[in-house]
Design a protein around this motif. Structure first.
Motif, PDB file in Angstrom:
ATOM      1  N   VAL A  80      -4.691   3.140  -6.668  1.00 45.30           N
ATOM      2  CA  VAL A  80      -4.758   1.542  -6.690  1.00 45.30           C
ATOM      3  C   VAL A  80      -3.468   1.036  -5.919  1.00 45.30           C
ATOM      4  CG1 VAL A  80      -4.381  -0.023  -8.419  1.00 45.30           C
ATOM      5  CG2 VAL A  80      -5.627   2.072  -9.049  1.00 45.30           C
ATOM      6  N   ALA A  81      -3.748   0.260  -4.998  1.00 40.64           N
ATOM      7  CA  ALA A  81      -2.869  -0.451  -3.817  1.00 40.64           C
ATOM      8  C   ALA A  81      -2.876  -1.778  -4.066  1.00 40.64           C
ATOM      9  CB  ALA A  81      -3.112   0.498  -2.678  1.00 40.64           C
ATOM     10  N   HIS A  82      -1.585  -2.404  -3.673  1.00 39.50           N
ATOM     11  CA  HIS A  82      -1.424  -3.755  -3.848  1.00 39.50           C
ATOM     12  C   HIS A  82      -1.205  -4.214  -2.600  1.00 39.50           C
ATOM     13  CE1 HIS A  82      -1.019  -2.675  -8.226  1.00 39.50           C
ATOM     14  NE2 HIS A  82      -1.890  -3.709  -8.252  1.00 39.50           N
ATOM     15  N   HIS A  83      -1.333  -5.730  -2.137  1.00 39.05           N
ATOM     16  CA  HIS A  83      -0.948  -6.125  -1.010  1.00 39.05           C
ATOM     17  C   HIS A  83      -0.690  -7.701  -1.310  1.00 39.05           C
ATOM     18  CE1 HIS A  83      -0.899  -7.396   3.419  1.00 39.05           C
ATOM     19  NE2 HIS A  83      -1.740  -8.155   2.933  1.00 39.05           N
ATOM     20  N   VAL A  84       0.574  -8.015  -0.872  1.00 37.99           N
ATOM     21  CA  VAL A  84       0.828  -9.397  -1.154  1.00 37.99           C
ATOM     22  C   VAL A  84       0.501 -10.247   0.011  1.00 37.99           C
ATOM     23  CG1 VAL A  84       2.913 -11.066  -1.240  1.00 37.99           C
ATOM     24  CG2 VAL A  84       2.928  -8.909  -2.416  1.00 37.99           C
ATOM     25  N   GLU A  85      -0.468 -11.516  -0.321  1.00 39.05           N
ATOM     26  CA  GLU A  85      -1.067 -12.431   0.623  1.00 39.05           C
ATOM     27  C   GLU A  85      -0.131 -13.318   1.159  1.00 39.05           C
ATOM     28  OE1 GLU A  85      -4.938 -13.518  -0.645  1.00 39.05           O
ATOM     29  OE2 GLU A  85      -5.713 -11.649   0.282  1.00 39.05           O
ATOM     30  N   SER A  86       0.317 -13.806   0.037  1.00 39.09           N
ATOM     31  CA  SER A  86       1.469 -15.175  -0.007  1.00 39.09           C
ATOM     32  C   SER A  86       2.324 -15.282  -1.028  1.00 39.09           C
ATOM     33  CB  SER A  86       0.517 -16.609   0.230  1.00 39.09           C
ATOM     34  OG  SER A  86      -0.209 -16.690  -1.060  1.00 39.09           O
ATOM     35  N   VAL A  87       3.345 -15.926  -0.780  1.00 35.25           N
ATOM     36  CA  VAL A  87       4.445 -16.365  -2.035  1.00 35.25           C
ATOM     37  C   VAL A  87       4.933 -17.864  -1.465  1.00 35.25           C
ATOM     38  CG1 VAL A  87       6.847 -15.751  -2.747  1.00 35.25           C
ATOM     39  CG2 VAL A  87       5.431 -13.878  -2.001  1.00 35.25           C
TER      40      VAL A  87
ATOM     41  N   PRO B  46       0.751  -0.957  -0.061  1.00 31.32           N
ATOM     42  CA  PRO B  46      -0.156   0.048   0.085  1.00 31.32           C
ATOM     43  C   PRO B  46       0.843   1.465   0.033  1.00 31.32           C
ATOM     44  CG  PRO B  46      -0.858  -1.567   1.547  1.00 31.32           C
ATOM     45  CD  PRO B  46       0.206  -2.195   1.104  1.00 31.32           C
ATOM     46  N   SER B  47       2.188   1.261   0.483  1.00 39.57           N
ATOM     47  CA  SER B  47       2.945   2.421   0.616  1.00 39.57           C
ATOM     48  C   SER B  47       3.215   2.849  -0.863  1.00 39.57           C
ATOM     49  CB  SER B  47       3.859   2.246   1.410  1.00 39.57           C
ATOM     50  OG  SER B  47       4.899   1.351   0.776  1.00 39.57           O
ATOM     51  N   ASN B  48       3.230   2.034  -1.870  1.00 38.63           N
ATOM     52  CA  ASN B  48       3.345   2.271  -3.264  1.00 38.63           C
ATOM     53  C   ASN B  48       2.360   2.403  -4.055  1.00 38.63           C
ATOM     54  OD1 ASN B  48       6.187   2.295  -3.158  1.00 38.63           O
ATOM     55  ND2 ASN B  48       6.216   0.078  -3.023  1.00 38.63           N
ATOM     56  N   ALA B  49       1.017   3.003  -3.504  1.00 39.14           N
ATOM     57  CA  ALA B  49      -0.133   3.029  -4.223  1.00 39.14           C
ATOM     58  C   ALA B  49       0.091   3.895  -5.134  1.00 39.14           C
ATOM     59  CB  ALA B  49      -1.372   3.374  -3.372  1.00 39.14           C
ATOM     60  N   SER B  50      -0.634   3.981  -6.401  1.00 34.97           N
ATOM     61  CA  SER B  50      -0.532   4.841  -7.489  1.00 34.97           C
ATOM     62  C   SER B  50      -1.860   5.903  -7.465  1.00 34.97           C
ATOM     63  CB  SER B  50      -0.309   4.173  -8.937  1.00 34.97           C
ATOM     64  OG  SER B  50      -1.283   3.214  -9.057  1.00 34.97           O
ATOM     65  N   ARG B  51      -1.904   6.878  -8.015  1.00 37.22           N
ATOM     66  CA  ARG B  51      -3.066   7.661  -8.204  1.00 37.22           C
ATOM     67  C   ARG B  51      -3.156   7.606  -9.710  1.00 37.22           C
ATOM     68  NH1 ARG B  51      -4.527  11.321  -4.278  1.00 37.22           N
ATOM     69  NH2 ARG B  51      -4.654  12.979  -5.818  1.00 37.22           N
ATOM     70  N   VAL B  52      -4.686   7.563 -10.164  1.00 35.41           N
ATOM     71  CA  VAL B  52      -4.924   7.542 -11.425  1.00 35.41           C
ATOM     72  C   VAL B  52      -5.984   8.693 -11.663  1.00 35.41           C
ATOM     73  CG1 VAL B  52      -6.019   6.467 -13.624  1.00 35.41           C
ATOM     74  CG2 VAL B  52      -4.502   5.117 -11.579  1.00 35.41           C
ATOM     75  N   GLU B  53      -5.635   9.652 -12.476  1.00 37.79           N
ATOM     76  CA  GLU B  53      -6.654  10.842 -12.822  1.00 37.79           C
ATOM     77  C   GLU B  53      -7.236  10.689 -14.117  1.00 37.79           C
ATOM     78  OE1 GLU B  53      -4.332  14.386 -12.672  1.00 37.79           O
ATOM     79  OE2 GLU B  53      -3.531  14.046 -10.741  1.00 37.79           O
ATOM     80  N   TYR B  54      -8.634  10.701 -14.095  1.00 42.96           N
ATOM     81  CA  TYR B  54      -9.444  11.013 -15.202  1.00 42.96           C
ATOM     82  C   TYR B  54      -9.517  12.168 -15.881  1.00 42.96           C
ATOM     83  CZ  TYR B  54     -11.224   6.201 -13.664  1.00 42.96           C
ATOM     84  OH  TYR B  54     -11.417   4.774 -13.413  1.00 42.96           O
ATOM     85  N   ALA B  55     -10.097  12.438 -17.139  1.00 40.43           N
ATOM     86  CA  ALA B  55     -10.046  13.684 -17.862  1.00 40.43           C
ATOM     87  C   ALA B  55     -11.085  14.439 -17.015  1.00 40.43           C
ATOM     88  CB  ALA B  55     -10.403  13.409 -19.148  1.00 40.43           C
ATOM     89  N   THR B  56     -12.308  13.812 -16.363  1.00 38.91           N
ATOM     90  CA  THR B  56     -13.239  14.599 -15.393  1.00 38.91           C
ATOM     91  C   THR B  56     -12.575  15.433 -14.254  1.00 38.91           C
ATOM     92  OG1 THR B  56     -13.719  12.539 -14.463  1.00 38.91           O
ATOM     93  CG2 THR B  56     -14.834  12.942 -16.617  1.00 38.91           C
ATOM     94  N   GLY B  57     -11.412  14.927 -13.937  1.00 40.94           N
ATOM     95  CA  GLY B  57     -10.821  15.445 -12.792  1.00 40.94           C
ATOM     96  C   GLY B  57     -10.865  14.273 -11.469  1.00 40.94           C
ATOM     97  N   ARG B  58     -11.615  13.340 -11.849  1.00 38.59           N
ATOM     98  CA  ARG B  58     -11.840  12.554 -10.810  1.00 38.59           C
ATOM     99  C   ARG B  58     -10.428  11.523 -10.494  1.00 38.59           C
ATOM    100  NH1 ARG B  58     -15.308   6.551 -10.947  1.00 38.59           N
ATOM    101  NH2 ARG B  58     -15.439   6.182  -8.502  1.00 38.59           N
TER     102      ARG B  58
END
Length: 243
Positions: A165-172, A149-161
């Motif tokens: 988007v965040a990821h979390h590893v459950e298992s390897v 989650p500390s490396n979550a990315s932000r995605v911007e829409y043309a509408t301004g929204r």
């Protein structure tokens, strides 16, 4: 709250097909434009084949994917064949000069049986000497260490929204990594959570599966500029041929 169609639109915003910006896109585009008939396995929203047609590809282009929402976006271009399904169930017989699996789609083939069946079907779809190009993340780079989650990315829409988007590893477990992807609104409200497992095969393991399926590795690169696979490579880019 956040439909499959919304997820497909978000994917296009996160990963736009752009051969000028992304060396990987340029790598595949060059191969596609030189092939008469192309099968893109795991085509998603169809960026690669849609762009090839826009650039004047005159031959047959077929995209295969199990996600109806992704294919709905792909079908905005009607002069490409879009087929719902998975590689293991494909039944083409020597109809293509090139098969591709871009965007690390090969890693979605997790189980041995699924992987073997998929490679068998892809080989069957290729004409004699036909090529199969795909890439995987090299396990030595441990890409999953950054999926938190500390490396979550932000995605911007043309509408301004704006979405997060965040990821979390459950298992390897062995060479299989299972993780979640959480999409949240700007106020932190969770809109969608998806769980995925990916397989991280090294060079010897990839070679063994390909050889067993009747492929010969023509070239393997550690980057998109066709450099060798080294101890620092983050990717394994493979071009194989049907024997």
């Amino acid at each position: 709250m956040f439909s499959d169609a919304d997820a497909a639109e978000l994917y296009d915003l996160q990963y736009p097909w752009d051969v000028a910006r992304y060396p990987g896109d340029a790598f595949y585009h060059d191969l596609v434009m030189k092939a008469e008939a192309v099968l893109d396995v795991g085509c998603g929203t169809g960026g690669m084949l849609r762009h090839a047609r826009e650039c004047g590809h005159p031959g047959r282009l077929v995209g295969l994917d199990p996600d109806p929402a992704a294919l709905e976006r792909a079908r905005r271009r009607a002069d490409v064949e879009w087929v719902a399904g998975v590689a293991a169930e494909a039944a083409w017989d020597r109809e293509f000069d090139l098969a591709t699996m871009a965007g690390n789609a090969f890693q979605c083939l997790v189980g041995d049986d699924e992987l073997r069946a998929s490679l068998t079907a892809i080989r069957a779809a290729l004409r004699n000497g036909g090529g199969f190009a795909f890439e995987t993340r090299h396990p030595q780079a441990r890409a999953w260490d950054d999926w938190n989650p500390s490396n979550a990315s932000r995605v911007e829409y043309a509408t301004g929204r704006t979405l997060s988007v965040a990821h979390h590893v459950e298992s390897v477990v062995g060479d299989v990594v299972t993780f979640t992807e959480t999409v949240s609104d700007s106020d932190g409200a969770v809109l969608r959570v998806d769980r995925t497992s990916l397989r991280f095969l090294d060079v010897p393991a990839l070679g063994a599966f390909l050889s067993e399926a009747g492929f010969a590795v023509e070239a393997q690169y550690g980057d998109w500029r066709r450099g060798p696979v080294t101890g620092a490579s983050r990717s394994i880019v493979t071009v194989a041929r049907r024997n």
